[in-house]
Design a protein around this motif. Structure first.
Motif, PDB file in Angstrom:
ATOM      1  N   THR A   1       0.843  -1.188   0.000  1.00 43.44           N
ATOM      2  CA  THR A   1       0.000   0.000   0.000  1.00 43.44           C
ATOM      3  C   THR A   1       0.882   1.242   0.000  1.00 43.44           C
ATOM      4  OG1 THR A   1      -1.501   1.318   1.386  1.00 43.44           O
ATOM      5  CG2 THR A   1      -0.164  -0.312   2.514  1.00 43.44           C
ATOM      6  N   THR A   2       0.353   2.318  -0.499  1.00 42.07           N
ATOM      7  CA  THR A   2       1.092   3.587  -0.495  1.00 42.07           C
ATOM      8  C   THR A   2       1.295   4.119   0.922  1.00 42.07           C
ATOM      9  OG1 THR A   2      -1.003   4.771  -0.797  1.00 42.07           O
ATOM     10  CG2 THR A   2       0.277   4.252  -2.784  1.00 42.07           C
ATOM     11  N   LEU A   3       0.562   3.589   1.887  1.00 40.27           N
ATOM     12  CA  LEU A   3       0.666   4.078   3.265  1.00 40.27           C
ATOM     13  C   LEU A   3       1.841   3.473   4.021  1.00 40.27           C
ATOM     14  CD1 LEU A   3      -3.078   4.028   4.420  1.00 40.27           C
ATOM     15  CD2 LEU A   3      -1.802   5.844   3.261  1.00 40.27           C
ATOM     16  N   VAL A   4       2.431   2.422   3.478  1.00 36.96           N
ATOM     17  CA  VAL A   4       3.482   1.692   4.178  1.00 36.96           C
ATOM     18  C   VAL A   4       4.706   1.588   3.279  1.00 36.96           C
ATOM     19  CG1 VAL A   4       4.103  -0.506   5.256  1.00 36.96           C
ATOM     20  CG2 VAL A   4       1.792   0.406   5.541  1.00 36.96           C
ATOM     21  N   ALA A   5       5.860   1.945   3.815  1.00 36.37           N
ATOM     22  CA  ALA A   5       7.069   2.022   2.993  1.00 36.37           C
ATOM     23  C   ALA A   5       7.597   0.650   2.591  1.00 36.37           C
ATOM     24  CB  ALA A   5       8.151   2.794   3.755  1.00 36.37           C
ATOM     25  N   ALA A   6       7.579  -0.315   3.489  1.00 36.03           N
ATOM     26  CA  ALA A   6       8.157  -1.630   3.203  1.00 36.03           C
ATOM     27  C   ALA A   6       7.098  -2.709   3.343  1.00 36.03           C
ATOM     28  CB  ALA A   6       9.317  -1.914   4.173  1.00 36.03           C
ATOM     29  N   SER A   7       7.243  -3.776   2.535  1.00 37.47           N
ATOM     30  CA  SER A   7       6.280  -4.873   2.580  1.00 37.47           C
ATOM     31  C   SER A   7       6.769  -5.996   3.494  1.00 37.47           C
ATOM     32  CB  SER A   7       6.020  -5.408   1.171  1.00 37.47           C
ATOM     33  OG  SER A   7       7.242  -5.831   0.578  1.00 37.47           O
ATOM     34  N   ASP A   8       7.497  -5.614   4.564  1.00 43.83           N
ATOM     35  CA  ASP A   8       7.968  -6.601   5.529  1.00 43.83           C
ATOM     36  C   ASP A   8       6.801  -7.326   6.181  1.00 43.83           C
ATOM     37  OD1 ASP A   8      10.468  -5.627   4.984  1.00 43.83           O
ATOM     38  OD2 ASP A   8      10.725  -4.578   6.889  1.00 43.83           O
ATOM     39  N   ARG A   9       7.082  -8.528   6.678  1.00 40.52           N
ATOM     40  CA  ARG A   9       6.071  -9.235   7.469  1.00 40.52           C
ATOM     41  C   ARG A   9       5.932  -8.533   8.811  1.00 40.52           C
ATOM     42  NH1 ARG A   9       6.124 -15.633   6.318  1.00 40.52           N
ATOM     43  NH2 ARG A   9       4.363 -15.486   7.753  1.00 40.52           N
ATOM     44  N   ARG A  10       4.699  -8.457   9.278  1.00 38.14           N
ATOM     45  CA  ARG A  10       4.425  -7.825  10.564  1.00 38.14           C
ATOM     46  C   ARG A  10       3.550  -8.744  11.403  1.00 38.14           C
ATOM     47  NH1 ARG A  10       5.067  -3.626   6.920  1.00 38.14           N
ATOM     48  NH2 ARG A  10       6.175  -1.797   7.722  1.00 38.14           N
ATOM     49  N   ILE A  11       3.953  -8.903  12.640  1.00 38.11           N
ATOM     50  CA  ILE A  11       3.199  -9.700  13.602  1.00 38.11           C
ATOM     51  C   ILE A  11       2.582  -8.739  14.600  1.00 38.11           C
ATOM     52  CG2 ILE A  11       3.341 -11.500  15.366  1.00 38.11           C
ATOM     53  CD1 ILE A  11       5.769 -12.586  13.762  1.00 38.11           C
ATOM     54  N   PHE A  12       1.292  -8.914  14.875  1.00 36.28           N
ATOM     55  CA  PHE A  12       0.503  -7.926  15.604  1.00 36.28           C
ATOM     56  C   PHE A  12       0.283  -8.327  17.057  1.00 36.28           C
ATOM     57  CE2 PHE A  12      -0.133  -6.569  11.425  1.00 36.28           C
ATOM     58  CZ  PHE A  12      -0.933  -5.439  11.337  1.00 36.28           C
ATOM     59  N   GLY A  13      -0.073  -7.304  17.848  1.00 32.59           N
ATOM     60  CA  GLY A  13      -0.665  -7.484  19.160  1.00 32.59           C
ATOM     61  C   GLY A  13       0.189  -8.226  20.162  1.00 32.59           C
ATOM     62  N   ARG A  14      -0.484  -9.087  20.939  1.00 36.40           N
ATOM     63  CA  ARG A  14       0.219  -9.781  22.016  1.00 36.40           C
ATOM     64  C   ARG A  14       1.258 -10.751  21.468  1.00 36.40           C
ATOM     65  NH1 ARG A  14      -1.871  -8.009  26.416  1.00 36.40           N
ATOM     66  NH2 ARG A  14      -4.047  -7.312  26.466  1.00 36.40           N
ATOM     67  N   ALA A  15       1.023 -11.286  20.285  1.00 36.16           N
ATOM     68  CA  ALA A  15       2.022 -12.166  19.680  1.00 36.16           C
ATOM     69  C   ALA A  15       3.320 -11.417  19.419  1.00 36.16           C
ATOM     70  CB  ALA A  15       1.480 -12.763  18.379  1.00 36.16           C
ATOM     71  N   ALA A  16       3.212 -10.112  19.114  1.00 36.44           N
ATOM     72  CA  ALA A  16       4.409  -9.318  18.839  1.00 36.44           C
ATOM     73  C   ALA A  16       5.279  -9.149  20.079  1.00 36.44           C
ATOM     74  CB  ALA A  16       4.010  -7.936  18.310  1.00 36.44           C
ATOM     75  N   LEU A  17       4.669  -9.237  21.255  1.00 35.77           N
ATOM     76  CA  LEU A  17       5.429  -9.024  22.489  1.00 35.77           C
ATOM     77  C   LEU A  17       6.366 -10.175  22.805  1.00 35.77           C
ATOM     78  CD1 LEU A  17       2.583  -7.554  24.767  1.00 35.77           C
ATOM     79  CD2 LEU A  17       4.120  -6.345  23.212  1.00 35.77           C
TER      80      LEU A  17
END
Length: 432
Positions: A78-94
Protein backbone atom coordinates in the motif's frame (compact mmCIF):
# COMPACT_ATOMS: atom_id res chain seq x y z
CA UNK A 1 -12.91 -9.52 -14.37
CA UNK A 2 -14.85 -7.31 -11.97
CA UNK A 3 -16.13 -8.81 -8.74
CA UNK A 4 -19.83 -9.36 -8.25
CA UNK A 5 -21.16 -6.95 -5.59
CA UNK A 6 -22.44 -9.97 -3.67
CA UNK A 7 -18.86 -11.20 -3.36
CA UNK A 8 -17.63 -7.97 -1.77
CA UNK A 9 -17.38 -8.01 2.01
CA UNK A 10 -18.66 -4.77 3.58
CA UNK A 11 -17.32 -3.68 6.96
CA UNK A 12 -18.20 -0.70 9.16
CA UNK A 13 -16.00 -0.05 12.15
CA UNK A 14 -14.70 2.36 14.73
CA UNK A 15 -10.98 1.96 15.43
CA UNK A 16 -9.48 3.92 18.31
CA UNK A 17 -5.73 3.67 17.68
CA UNK A 18 -4.28 4.68 21.02
CA UNK A 19 -0.61 5.06 21.81
CA UNK A 20 -0.92 2.05 24.10
CA UNK A 21 -3.76 -0.08 22.74
CA UNK A 22 -6.03 -0.42 19.72
CA UNK A 23 -9.69 -0.56 20.76
CA UNK A 24 -12.17 -1.26 18.00
CA UNK A 25 -15.57 -2.55 17.06
CA UNK A 26 -16.28 -3.73 13.49
CA UNK A 27 -19.53 -4.97 11.97
CA UNK A 28 -19.83 -7.12 8.88
CA UNK A 29 -22.90 -5.36 7.52
CA UNK A 30 -24.13 -8.28 5.38
CA UNK A 31 -23.73 -10.94 8.04
CA UNK A 32 -24.45 -8.54 10.92
CA UNK A 33 -21.56 -10.01 12.91
CA UNK A 34 -19.75 -7.73 15.38
CA UNK A 35 -16.16 -8.13 16.58
CA UNK A 36 -14.62 -6.23 19.48
CA UNK A 37 -10.90 -5.59 19.18
CA UNK A 38 -8.41 -4.95 21.96
CA UNK A 39 -4.70 -5.35 21.26
CA UNK A 40 -1.43 -3.61 22.13
CA UNK A 41 -0.49 -0.87 19.66
CA UNK A 42 2.65 -2.66 18.57
CA UNK A 43 3.99 -4.81 15.77
CA UNK A 44 7.14 -6.76 15.13
CA UNK A 45 8.56 -6.28 11.63
CA UNK A 46 10.95 -8.62 9.87
CA UNK A 47 12.26 -9.09 6.34
CA UNK A 48 12.71 -12.80 6.98
CA UNK A 49 10.42 -15.08 4.97
CA UNK A 50 9.27 -17.21 7.92
CA UNK A 51 9.60 -15.52 11.32
CA UNK A 52 7.03 -18.02 12.62
CA UNK A 53 6.16 -21.55 11.51
CA UNK A 54 2.88 -21.26 9.56
CA UNK A 55 -0.14 -23.07 10.93
CA UNK A 56 -1.83 -25.86 8.94
CA UNK A 57 -4.72 -24.65 6.79
CA UNK A 58 -6.96 -27.17 8.57
CA UNK A 59 -6.51 -25.21 11.81
CA UNK A 60 -8.04 -22.03 10.36
CA UNK A 61 -11.48 -22.44 11.92
CA UNK A 62 -10.16 -23.08 15.43
CA UNK A 63 -7.59 -20.25 15.20
CA UNK A 64 -10.19 -17.78 13.93
CA UNK A 65 -12.52 -18.71 16.78
CA UNK A 66 -9.91 -17.34 19.18
CA UNK A 67 -8.39 -13.85 19.41
CA UNK A 68 -7.00 -13.75 15.88
CA UNK A 69 -6.34 -9.99 16.05
CA UNK A 70 -3.59 -10.62 18.59
CA UNK A 71 -1.99 -13.29 16.38
CA UNK A 72 -2.17 -11.64 12.95
CA UNK A 73 0.91 -12.22 10.74
CA UNK A 74 0.80 -10.33 7.44
CA UNK A 75 2.53 -8.15 4.89
CA UNK A 76 1.07 -4.98 3.39
CA UNK A 77 1.32 -3.56 -0.11
CA UNK A 78 0.00 0.00 0.00
CA UNK A 79 1.09 3.59 -0.49
CA UNK A 80 0.67 4.08 3.27
CA UNK A 81 3.48 1.69 4.18
CA UNK A 82 7.07 2.02 2.99
CA UNK A 83 8.16 -1.63 3.20
CA UNK A 84 6.28 -4.87 2.58
CA UNK A 85 7.97 -6.60 5.53
CA UNK A 86 6.07 -9.23 7.47
CA UNK A 87 4.42 -7.83 10.56
CA UNK A 88 3.20 -9.70 13.60
CA UNK A 89 0.50 -7.93 15.60
CA UNK A 90 -0.67 -7.48 19.16
CA UNK A 91 0.22 -9.78 22.02
CA UNK A 92 2.02 -12.17 19.68
CA UNK A 93 4.41 -9.32 18.84
CA UNK A 94 5.43 -9.02 22.49
CA UNK A 95 6.98 -12.51 22.47
CA UNK A 96 8.83 -12.48 19.12
CA UNK A 97 12.58 -12.05 19.46
CA UNK A 98 15.26 -10.94 17.03
CA UNK A 99 13.05 -8.63 14.99
CA UNK A 100 12.20 -4.92 14.98
CA UNK A 101 9.65 -4.05 17.66
CA UNK A 102 7.63 -0.92 16.87
CA UNK A 103 5.35 1.02 19.21
CA UNK A 104 4.22 4.64 19.12
CA UNK A 105 6.66 7.34 20.18
CA UNK A 106 5.35 9.07 23.29
CA UNK A 107 8.33 11.33 23.85
CA UNK A 108 8.73 14.30 21.53
CA UNK A 109 6.36 15.90 19.04
CA UNK A 110 6.14 13.20 16.37
CA UNK A 111 2.51 13.15 15.22
CA UNK A 112 0.64 9.86 15.48
CA UNK A 113 -0.88 10.60 12.07
CA UNK A 114 2.62 10.64 10.57
CA UNK A 115 3.71 7.41 12.24
CA UNK A 116 3.29 4.51 9.85
CA UNK A 117 2.18 2.25 12.69
CA UNK A 118 -1.25 3.91 12.86
CA UNK A 119 -2.03 2.90 9.27
CA UNK A 120 -0.60 -0.61 9.71
CA UNK A 121 -2.85 -1.26 12.71
CA UNK A 122 -6.02 -0.01 10.98
CA UNK A 123 -5.42 -2.01 7.79
CA UNK A 124 -4.50 -5.14 9.74
CA UNK A 125 -7.63 -4.97 11.89
CA UNK A 126 -10.02 -4.75 8.92
CA UNK A 127 -8.18 -7.46 6.96
CA UNK A 128 -8.27 -9.81 9.96
CA UNK A 129 -12.01 -9.18 10.39
CA UNK A 130 -12.70 -9.99 6.72
CA UNK A 131 -10.83 -13.30 6.83
CA UNK A 132 -12.29 -14.22 10.23
CA UNK A 133 -15.85 -13.80 8.94
CA UNK A 134 -15.15 -15.74 5.75
CA UNK A 135 -13.85 -18.70 7.75
CA UNK A 136 -16.76 -18.44 10.19
CA UNK A 137 -19.21 -18.91 7.33
CA UNK A 138 -17.28 -21.34 5.14
CA UNK A 139 -15.26 -23.31 7.69
CA UNK A 140 -12.05 -23.05 5.66
CA UNK A 141 -9.65 -20.56 4.09
CA UNK A 142 -10.68 -18.97 0.76
CA UNK A 143 -9.09 -20.08 -2.51
CA UNK A 144 -9.38 -16.56 -3.91
CA UNK A 145 -8.61 -12.98 -2.98
CA UNK A 146 -11.10 -11.36 -0.60
CA UNK A 147 -12.43 -7.97 -1.68
CA UNK A 148 -13.54 -5.63 1.07
CA UNK A 149 -15.25 -2.23 1.17
CA UNK A 150 -14.73 -0.36 4.43
CA UNK A 151 -16.43 2.49 6.26
CA UNK A 152 -14.42 3.61 9.26
CA UNK A 153 -14.40 6.04 12.14
CA UNK A 154 -10.89 7.08 13.19
CA UNK A 155 -9.55 9.63 15.66
CA UNK A 156 -6.74 12.15 15.93
CA UNK A 157 -5.52 14.11 18.95
CA UNK A 158 -7.37 17.40 19.30
CA UNK A 159 -4.21 19.35 18.49
CA UNK A 160 -4.06 17.61 15.07
CA UNK A 161 -7.76 17.18 14.37
CA UNK A 162 -8.61 20.58 12.90
CA UNK A 163 -5.65 20.75 10.52
CA UNK A 164 -5.24 17.07 9.63
CA UNK A 165 -8.64 15.37 9.59
CA UNK A 166 -9.31 15.74 5.84
CA UNK A 167 -5.82 14.79 4.68
CA UNK A 168 -5.71 11.84 7.12
CA UNK A 169 -8.95 10.43 5.68
CA UNK A 170 -7.73 11.02 2.12
CA UNK A 171 -4.62 8.93 2.75
CA UNK A 172 -6.83 5.87 3.19
CA UNK A 173 -9.48 6.69 0.58
CA UNK A 174 -7.42 8.28 -2.19
CA UNK A 175 -9.29 10.28 -4.85
CA UNK A 176 -7.02 13.31 -4.49
CA UNK A 177 -6.49 15.03 -7.82
CA UNK A 178 -9.07 12.84 -9.53
CA UNK A 179 -7.11 9.60 -9.06
CA UNK A 180 -8.72 6.19 -8.62
CA UNK A 181 -9.61 5.04 -5.10
CA UNK A 182 -6.59 3.72 -3.23
CA UNK A 183 -6.39 -0.05 -2.85
CA UNK A 184 -4.55 -1.61 0.09
CA UNK A 185 -3.46 -5.24 -0.24
CA UNK A 186 -2.94 -7.20 2.98
CA UNK A 187 -1.51 -10.71 2.63
CA UNK A 188 -2.22 -12.81 5.72
CA UNK A 189 0.49 -15.42 6.32
CA UNK A 190 -0.55 -17.19 9.51
CA UNK A 191 -1.33 -20.37 7.57
CA UNK A 192 0.45 -22.56 5.04
CA UNK A 193 -1.59 -20.93 2.27
CA UNK A 194 -1.32 -17.11 2.23
CA UNK A 195 -4.59 -15.21 1.85
CA UNK A 196 -4.85 -11.86 0.05
CA UNK A 197 -7.32 -9.26 1.31
CA UNK A 198 -7.95 -6.23 -0.91
CA UNK A 199 -9.24 -3.26 1.11
CA UNK A 200 -10.92 -0.19 -0.35
CA UNK A 201 -12.18 2.58 1.94
CA UNK A 202 -15.56 3.98 0.92
CA UNK A 203 -15.76 6.59 3.69
CA UNK A 204 -13.78 7.69 6.75
CA UNK A 205 -15.09 9.89 9.53
CA UNK A 206 -12.28 11.46 11.56
CA UNK A 207 -13.14 12.69 15.04
CA UNK A 208 -11.18 14.35 17.82
CA UNK A 209 -9.90 11.98 20.49
CA UNK A 210 -12.03 12.29 23.58
CA UNK A 211 -14.82 14.01 21.67
CA UNK A 212 -15.82 10.62 20.27
CA UNK A 213 -16.18 9.30 23.84
CA UNK A 214 -18.51 12.16 24.75
CA UNK A 215 -20.43 11.44 21.56
CA UNK A 216 -20.87 7.82 22.68
CA UNK A 217 -22.11 8.85 26.14
CA UNK A 218 -24.72 11.15 24.57
CA UNK A 219 -25.80 8.73 21.84
CA UNK A 220 -26.31 5.78 24.17
CA UNK A 221 -28.65 7.88 26.30
CA UNK A 222 -30.11 7.01 29.67
CA UNK A 223 -29.14 3.30 29.86
CA UNK A 224 -25.43 4.14 29.68
CA UNK A 225 -25.84 7.24 31.84
CA UNK A 226 -27.58 5.15 34.50
CA UNK A 227 -24.84 2.52 34.35
CA UNK A 228 -22.23 5.26 34.81
CA UNK A 229 -24.10 6.69 37.79
CA UNK A 230 -24.57 3.26 39.39
CA UNK A 231 -20.87 2.56 39.07
CA UNK A 232 -19.89 5.97 40.43
CA UNK A 233 -22.24 5.61 43.40
CA UNK A 234 -20.54 2.38 44.44
CA UNK A 235 -17.26 4.27 44.71
CA UNK A 236 -18.17 7.86 45.61
CA UNK A 237 -21.88 8.52 46.09
CA UNK A 238 -21.37 12.15 47.14
CA UNK A 239 -20.11 13.12 43.68
CA UNK A 240 -23.41 12.29 41.98
CA UNK A 241 -25.85 12.93 44.82
CA UNK A 242 -29.20 14.01 43.37
CA UNK A 243 -28.05 13.48 39.76
CA UNK A 244 -30.28 11.35 37.52
CA UNK A 245 -29.56 9.62 34.23
CA UNK A 246 -31.80 12.08 32.40
CA UNK A 247 -29.77 14.94 33.95
CA UNK A 248 -26.56 13.54 32.46
CA UNK A 249 -28.11 12.97 29.03
CA UNK A 250 -29.43 16.55 29.00
CA UNK A 251 -26.03 18.08 29.78
CA UNK A 252 -24.86 20.41 26.98
CA UNK A 253 -21.64 21.92 28.38
CA UNK A 254 -18.92 19.45 29.32
CA UNK A 255 -15.18 19.02 29.57
CA UNK A 256 -13.51 15.64 29.10
CA UNK A 257 -10.15 14.58 30.45
CA UNK A 258 -9.14 11.68 28.21
CA UNK A 259 -5.93 10.21 29.63
CA UNK A 260 -4.12 8.13 27.04
CA UNK A 261 -0.66 6.64 26.85
CA UNK A 262 0.94 9.37 24.75
CA UNK A 263 -1.48 12.29 25.07
CA UNK A 264 -4.15 13.74 27.35
CA UNK A 265 -7.02 15.26 25.38
CA UNK A 266 -9.44 17.83 26.80
CA UNK A 267 -12.52 17.83 24.55
CA UNK A 268 -14.97 20.65 25.27
CA UNK A 269 -18.64 20.64 24.30
CA UNK A 270 -20.48 23.96 24.32
CA UNK A 271 -24.23 23.97 23.73
CA UNK A 272 -23.95 20.33 22.74
CA UNK A 273 -21.34 20.87 20.02
CA UNK A 274 -17.63 20.15 20.02
CA UNK A 275 -15.73 23.38 20.67
CA UNK A 276 -12.23 23.12 19.13
CA UNK A 277 -11.35 26.65 20.25
CA UNK A 278 -11.57 25.72 23.94
CA UNK A 279 -10.35 22.11 23.59
CA UNK A 280 -6.69 21.19 23.97
CA UNK A 281 -4.15 18.37 23.88
CA UNK A 282 -1.29 17.74 26.33
CA UNK A 283 1.50 15.91 24.51
CA UNK A 284 2.18 13.62 27.44
CA UNK A 285 0.39 10.61 28.87
CA UNK A 286 0.75 7.64 31.16
CA UNK A 287 3.22 6.10 28.71
CA UNK A 288 5.42 9.18 29.13
CA UNK A 289 5.60 8.47 32.86
CA UNK A 290 6.48 4.83 32.12
CA UNK A 291 9.24 5.79 29.67
CA UNK A 292 10.75 8.35 32.04
CA UNK A 293 10.63 5.81 34.88
CA UNK A 294 12.38 3.20 32.68
CA UNK A 295 15.14 5.70 31.94
CA UNK A 296 15.67 6.37 35.64
CA UNK A 297 15.64 2.65 36.44
CA UNK A 298 18.28 1.90 33.81
CA UNK A 299 20.54 4.51 35.40
CA UNK A 300 20.08 3.55 39.05
CA UNK A 301 18.82 -0.05 39.42
CA UNK A 302 20.33 -2.85 37.35
CA UNK A 303 17.64 -5.29 38.55
CA UNK A 304 14.87 -3.23 36.94
CA UNK A 305 15.40 -3.54 33.20
CA UNK A 306 12.40 -3.67 30.86
CA UNK A 307 12.41 -4.06 27.08
CA UNK A 308 9.36 -1.84 26.52
CA UNK A 309 6.89 0.31 28.42
CA UNK A 310 4.25 -2.36 27.80
CA UNK A 311 6.40 -4.91 29.58
CA UNK A 312 6.74 -2.51 32.52
CA UNK A 313 3.00 -1.78 32.58
CA UNK A 314 2.16 -5.51 32.53
CA UNK A 315 4.67 -6.13 35.33
CA UNK A 316 3.06 -3.46 37.50
CA UNK A 317 -0.48 -4.60 36.68
CA UNK A 318 0.13 -8.24 37.67
CA UNK A 319 -0.02 -9.29 41.32
CA UNK A 320 3.62 -9.92 42.30
CA UNK A 321 4.81 -13.22 43.70
CA UNK A 322 6.80 -13.26 46.92
CA UNK A 323 9.98 -13.61 44.85
CA UNK A 324 9.49 -10.33 42.96
CA UNK A 325 7.54 -8.34 45.54
CA UNK A 326 10.43 -6.05 46.46
CA UNK A 327 11.31 -5.49 42.81
CA UNK A 328 7.66 -4.70 42.08
CA UNK A 329 7.56 -2.11 44.87
CA UNK A 330 10.74 -0.42 43.64
CA UNK A 331 9.46 -0.25 40.06
CA UNK A 332 6.11 1.12 41.25
CA UNK A 333 7.97 3.81 43.22
CA UNK A 334 9.82 5.02 40.13
CA UNK A 335 6.56 5.19 38.13
CA UNK A 336 4.71 6.90 41.00
CA UNK A 337 7.31 9.69 41.06
CA UNK A 338 7.00 10.27 37.31
CA UNK A 339 3.20 10.05 37.46
CA UNK A 340 3.25 12.88 39.98
CA UNK A 341 4.94 15.14 37.43
CA UNK A 342 2.37 14.09 34.80
CA UNK A 343 -0.53 14.90 37.12
CA UNK A 344 0.90 18.38 37.68
CA UNK A 345 0.95 18.94 33.91
CA UNK A 346 -2.60 17.60 33.51
CA UNK A 347 -3.88 19.86 36.29
CA UNK A 348 -2.24 22.92 34.73
CA UNK A 349 -3.71 22.19 31.28
CA UNK A 350 -7.11 21.43 32.79
CA UNK A 351 -7.13 24.80 34.55
CA UNK A 352 -6.45 26.54 31.25
CA UNK A 353 -9.24 24.62 29.48
CA UNK A 354 -11.70 25.27 32.30
CA UNK A 355 -10.99 29.01 32.09
CA UNK A 356 -11.47 28.95 28.32
CA UNK A 357 -14.70 26.94 28.51
CA UNK A 358 -16.19 29.38 30.98
CA UNK A 359 -18.59 29.17 33.91
CA UNK A 360 -21.26 27.33 31.87
CA UNK A 361 -19.44 23.98 32.33
CA UNK A 362 -21.88 21.52 33.90
CA UNK A 363 -19.80 18.38 34.35
CA UNK A 364 -16.26 17.04 33.87
CA UNK A 365 -15.76 13.47 32.67
CA UNK A 366 -12.45 11.68 33.27
CA UNK A 367 -11.78 8.54 31.23
CA UNK A 368 -9.26 6.77 29.04
CA UNK A 369 -6.93 3.80 29.44
CA UNK A 370 -4.30 5.84 31.29
CA UNK A 371 -6.73 7.26 33.84
CA UNK A 372 -6.95 4.17 36.04
CA UNK A 373 -3.33 3.82 37.23
CA UNK A 374 -3.12 7.50 38.26
CA UNK A 375 -6.61 7.97 39.73
CA UNK A 376 -5.38 8.24 43.32
CA UNK A 377 -3.17 11.16 42.27
CA UNK A 378 -5.28 12.83 39.59
CA UNK A 379 -8.82 12.73 40.99
CA UNK A 380 -8.17 14.90 44.09
CA UNK A 381 -6.30 17.46 42.01
CA UNK A 382 -9.12 17.75 39.45
CA UNK A 383 -11.77 18.00 42.17
CA UNK A 384 -9.91 20.92 43.71
CA UNK A 385 -9.39 22.65 40.37
CA UNK A 386 -13.01 22.18 39.27
CA UNK A 387 -14.53 23.73 42.39
CA UNK A 388 -18.26 23.04 42.46
CA UNK A 389 -18.32 21.48 38.96
CA UNK A 390 -18.90 17.69 39.37
CA UNK A 391 -15.93 15.56 38.28
CA UNK A 392 -17.12 12.10 37.20
CA UNK A 393 -14.12 9.77 37.16
CA UNK A 394 -15.21 6.81 35.04
CA UNK A 395 -13.79 3.36 35.63
CA UNK A 396 -11.19 2.56 32.97
CA UNK A 397 -12.49 -1.01 32.60
CA UNK A 398 -15.26 0.41 30.42
CA UNK A 399 -14.32 4.04 29.81
CA UNK A 400 -11.32 3.05 27.68
CA UNK A 401 -13.84 1.71 25.13
CA UNK A 402 -15.96 4.86 24.84
CA UNK A 403 -13.87 6.38 22.05
CA UNK A 404 -14.22 3.30 19.86
CA UNK A 405 -17.98 3.29 20.44
CA UNK A 406 -18.26 6.93 19.39
CA UNK A 407 -16.16 6.31 16.29
CA UNK A 408 -18.34 3.36 15.28
CA UNK A 409 -21.49 5.43 15.80
CA UNK A 410 -20.10 8.14 13.49
CA UNK A 411 -19.25 5.62 10.74
CA UNK A 412 -22.60 3.88 11.08
CA UNK A 413 -24.48 7.21 10.90
CA UNK A 414 -22.92 8.06 7.53
CA UNK A 415 -23.56 4.53 6.29
CA UNK A 416 -27.25 4.83 7.12
CA UNK A 417 -27.43 8.19 5.37
CA UNK A 418 -25.88 6.63 2.25
CA UNK A 419 -28.32 3.70 2.33
CA UNK A 420 -31.27 6.06 2.76
CA UNK A 421 -30.10 8.19 -0.17
CA UNK A 422 -29.66 5.06 -2.32
CA UNK A 423 -33.15 3.84 -1.42
CA UNK A 424 -34.63 7.26 -2.19
CA UNK A 425 -32.90 7.24 -5.59
CA UNK A 426 -34.34 3.84 -6.45
CA UNK A 427 -37.81 4.97 -5.37
CA UNK A 428 -37.51 8.10 -7.51
CA UNK A 429 -36.56 6.04 -10.60
CA UNK A 430 -39.44 3.65 -9.99
CA UNK A 431 -41.94 6.50 -9.77
CA UNK A 432 -40.67 8.16 -12.94
Amino acid sequence: MSANSNDIITLTGGIDVGNGYVKGVIQNTKLEIFDEIDLPSAVVSTSRTSPKVPLPDADAASVMAGDFYNQLDCSLTTTLVAASDRRIFGRAALSVRGSKFTEFEVLGKHSKADQELSKVLVLGAFAAKALRDYVRVNGALPDHELRVHVRAGLALPISEFVARRHSYAAEFIGLLGGSDPTVHLVTIKNFSTPVSVRLQFVDIQVMAEGASAQFAITDKGEPLAQALLDDLRTRDASVVEGVTASDLVAVQNTIGVDVGEGTVNFPVFTDGRFNPEAAATLDEGYGTALMNAMERMSESDATLQFSSRKQLADFLHAKPSVLVKNRHQRAAGFVEDEAGYLVDEIASSFGDVLSQAGATTEVVYVYGGGSGPIKHLLHPVLLKAAGDVPVLYLDSSYSRHLNREGLYIAARHVERQALAAKAAGKHSKAVS
